[in-house]
Scaffold this active site. Structure first.
Site, PDB file in Angstrom:
ATOM      1  N   LYS A 123      55.906  26.255  36.627  1.00 45.69           N
ATOM      2  CA  LYS A 123      56.501  24.924  36.678  1.00 45.69           C
ATOM      3  C   LYS A 123      56.800  24.347  35.305  1.00 45.69           C
ATOM      4  O   LYS A 123      57.342  23.245  35.204  1.00 45.69           O
ATOM      5  CB  LYS A 123      55.595  23.970  37.466  1.00 45.69           C
ATOM      6  CG  LYS A 123      55.533  24.323  38.946  1.00 45.69           C
ATOM      7  CD  LYS A 123      54.556  23.448  39.702  1.00 45.69           C
ATOM      8  CE  LYS A 123      54.139  24.063  41.027  1.00 45.69           C
ATOM      9  NZ  LYS A 123      55.208  24.080  42.049  1.00 45.69           N
ATOM     10  N   LYS A 146      59.279  36.624  46.020  1.00 50.96           N
ATOM     11  CA  LYS A 146      58.875  35.544  46.889  1.00 50.96           C
ATOM     12  C   LYS A 146      60.090  34.878  47.524  1.00 50.96           C
ATOM     13  O   LYS A 146      61.098  34.662  46.856  1.00 50.96           O
ATOM     14  CB  LYS A 146      58.125  34.538  46.020  1.00 50.96           C
ATOM     15  CG  LYS A 146      57.393  33.477  46.728  1.00 50.96           C
ATOM     16  CD  LYS A 146      56.519  32.736  45.726  1.00 50.96           C
ATOM     17  CE  LYS A 146      56.661  31.244  45.891  1.00 50.96           C
ATOM     18  NZ  LYS A 146      55.991  30.483  44.871  1.00 50.96           N
ATOM     19  N   LYS A 187      62.757  28.283  48.263  1.00 49.38           N
ATOM     20  CA  LYS A 187      63.909  27.410  48.264  1.00 49.38           C
ATOM     21  C   LYS A 187      64.612  27.422  46.909  1.00 49.38           C
ATOM     22  O   LYS A 187      65.834  27.529  46.825  1.00 49.38           O
ATOM     23  CB  LYS A 187      63.432  25.994  48.584  1.00 49.38           C
ATOM     24  CG  LYS A 187      64.549  25.058  48.862  1.00 49.38           C
ATOM     25  CD  LYS A 187      64.037  23.706  49.253  1.00 49.38           C
ATOM     26  CE  LYS A 187      65.219  22.804  49.486  1.00 49.38           C
ATOM     27  NZ  LYS A 187      64.807  21.485  49.939  1.00 49.38           N
TER      28      LYS A 187
END
Ligand code: TRP
Length: 339
Positions: A120, A201, A204
């Site tokens: 992140k 993975k 979105k």
């Protein structure tokens, strides 16, 4: 026999996809339907806010999408309590009590948090709430005295940390107040379905997911665009089924195991084209998702009813959590006023 308590949940950051479905939702529905468990399914909106504080609309909008996905795959509000984390303020107080039992360095060592921090790109601006979310997750689990927590592999460090908190609490304050939970991993190793681009993975942000609510033509388009064996250039070339995600998906979704075995052999020998395999996968996924999509449309036409389910679930969950909180306060000695 007394029922075991099951608790699990998801962060509402978007619609759920077939990775969630195969990695956890199917398992949950099966466990629910055994009748052996008292199931709590939580939408972790507060946890989702720990790294989305400036984007609350996203969480608010995703919450109803996740609820619709739950109901449409068969999480049944007459059998499972579906509730919203933020509506149970007792969880926040429990978190405060547990925070005193956890060191900062232990928080920084949590492997899942560590890799999320990297992913992140918070750099020096790590929200404190994000760093401590494993402790809040311990509150979620222990408030309900959950015996089992069905989760994906990435959540194992959370369960481990919860167990440590439970052991500290029970040994410092009072034995047998909190229950040590056990993680249950999905069967068959489908904890992590890769995305349609073959990336590790389905997510979105990578734009590589097939959603439970996708329309048939969208699903088909995504499947036909899937990444396969890059060396399987002409139909007659021998192909590789390992690291070929079309086959990974077939392993996860195909129930005709003999037919699948034959197809794999054919593909490896050569003579079976990617388009044929993809068409077969498309048929299977379409058949699996059609009833789910239809259920979803039914619930979408009565959103008030869905919110009623969440409200009732939250009221019931709150009652359970507040009983545990009273025990916790008493064990610490915070029960000053006897009546
Ligand atoms: N951390 C979980 C996720 O990433 C969500 C979650 C919050 C959870 N509280 C939980 C899962 C308690 C299991 C038990 O999706």
């Amino acid at each position: 026999m007394e029922k075991q308590i099951l608790l699990t949940g998801d962060r509402p950051t978007g619609k759920l996809h077939i990775g969630h479905y195969i990695g956890s939702l199917v398992n949950r529905v099966n466990l629910q339907n055994t009748g052996l468990y008292n199931s709590y399914i939580m939408i972790a909106d507060q946890q989702a806010l720990t790294d989305n504080a400036r984007n609350p609309e996203k969480i608010r909008n995703s919450l109803i999408e996740v609820a619709l996905d739950y109901l449409s795959v068969g999480i049944d509000p007459t059998k499972s309590t579906i509730f919203i984390q933020s509506q149970i303020p007792e969880l926040s107080e429990l978190t405060m009590h547990y925070l005193n039992l956890v060191t900062v360095s232990r928080l920084e060592r949590n492997p899942t948090v560590k890799s999320e921090l990297k992913e992140k790109n918070f750099n020096m601006s790590i929200p404190a709430g994000f760093l401590i979310y494993p402790v809040s997750q311990a509150a979620d689990i222990t408030a309900f005295k959950a015996d089992i927590v069905p989760v994906g592999e990435d959540q194992l460090p959370m369960i481990e940390q919860t167990r440590e908190i439970v052991r500290s609490f029970n040994s410092i304050y009072k034995e047998n107040v909190l229950v040590e939970p056990k993680a249950i991993l999905p069967k068959g190793g489908f904890g992590r379905l890769p995305g349609i681009d073959g990336k590790a993975k389905m997510s979105k942000s990578l734009n590589n997911a097939i959603y439970l609510s996708d329309e048939p033509d969208v699903i088909k388009k995504k499947i036909m665009s899937m990444y396969t064996d890059p060396n399987h250039i002409s139909v007659n070339d021998p192909g590789n089924v390992e690291n070929n995600i079309v086959f990974t998906y077939l392993d996860a979704f195909c129930r005709e195991k003999d037919k699948l075995k034959e197809m794999k052999e054919h593909y490896q020998r050569g003579g079976l084209g990617d388009v044929k395999v993809k068409k077969y996968l498309n048929e299977i996924i379409q058949a699996e998702l059609k009833p789910i999509r239809n259920n979803r449309k039914m619930y979408e036409s009565d959103i008030d009813y869905v919110y009623d389910i969440l409200k009732e679930g939250s009221i019931n969950a709150r009652e359970v959590a507040s009983t545990t909180l009273l025990e916790v306060r008493k064990a610490i000695g915070l029960d000053y006023f006897k009546k």
